[in-house]
Design an enzyme around this catalytic site. Structure first.
Site, PDB file in Angstrom:
ATOM      1  N   CYS A  64       0.834  -1.207   0.000  1.00  0.00           N
ATOM      2  CA  CYS A  64       0.000   0.000   0.000  1.00  0.00           C
ATOM      3  C   CYS A  64       0.871   1.260   0.000  1.00  0.00           C
ATOM      4  O   CYS A  64       1.531   1.567   0.989  1.00  0.00           O
ATOM      5  CB  CYS A  64      -0.908  -0.043   1.230  1.00  0.00           C
ATOM      6  SG  CYS A  64      -1.783   1.481   1.573  1.00  0.00           S
ATOM      7  N   CYS A  67       0.087   3.826   2.673  1.00  0.00           N
ATOM      8  CA  CYS A  67       0.570   3.329   3.969  1.00  0.00           C
ATOM      9  C   CYS A  67       2.053   3.648   4.135  1.00  0.00           C
ATOM     10  O   CYS A  67       2.504   4.029   5.212  1.00  0.00           O
ATOM     11  CB  CYS A  67       0.362   1.818   4.086  1.00  0.00           C
ATOM     12  SG  CYS A  67      -1.369   1.310   3.974  1.00  0.00           S
TER      13      CYS A  67
END
Length: 139
Positions: A64, A67
């Site tokens: 991600c 993230c």
């Protein structure tokens, strides 16, 4: 008319190239090591680590890109916290049951716990100032 189509074609092509380059940069953002104060949360230690304190838990995954962008922010937040306030991280690839338990649908999802109970939830990229303010409200 033909000149207009050529200009539009060049603009669209430029946009596609720019987007491809931007996405490649985001995708290749390196993983940042966690700060010493960041708790690594698992199915085994989650209840114990969130009990009797305020914990901002980041549900994330290695693939991600947002993230990865949040990791330095969370490290800064963890370094600024003291006392009973902590930052924790749950890798949803390794601990899917925790993500399911807390109904995490998209990442990054940040859940603020007080004494093991969910108080607030934030989805997406947030600033250090925003997170510290929200933690201070609960703490």
């Amino acid at each position: 008319m033909q000149t207009t189509l050529i200009v539009i074609g060049v603009l669209i092509t430029s946009f596609i190239i720019f987007r491809y380059i931007a996405m490649a940069k985001i995708k290749n953002t390196p993983l940042v090591a966690d700060h010493a104060n960041v708790l690594t949360l698992t199915e085994q230690n989650f209840t114990q680590q969130t009990k009797n304190k305020v914990v901002l838990v980041d549900f994330w995954a290695t693939w991600c890109a947002p993230c990865r962008m949040m990791a330095p922010v969370l490290n800064d937040v963890a370094s600024d916290l003291s006392g009973n306030s902590k930052v924790g991280k749950v890798n949803i690839e390794q601990f899917q049951s925790l993500a399911q338990k807390f109904k995490v649908r998209s990442i990054p999802t940040l859940i603020l716990f007080k004494n093991g109970v969910e108080i607030n939830r934030f989805v997406g990229i947030k600033s250090k100032e925003f997170l510290l303010k929200e933690i201070a409200k609960v703490g």
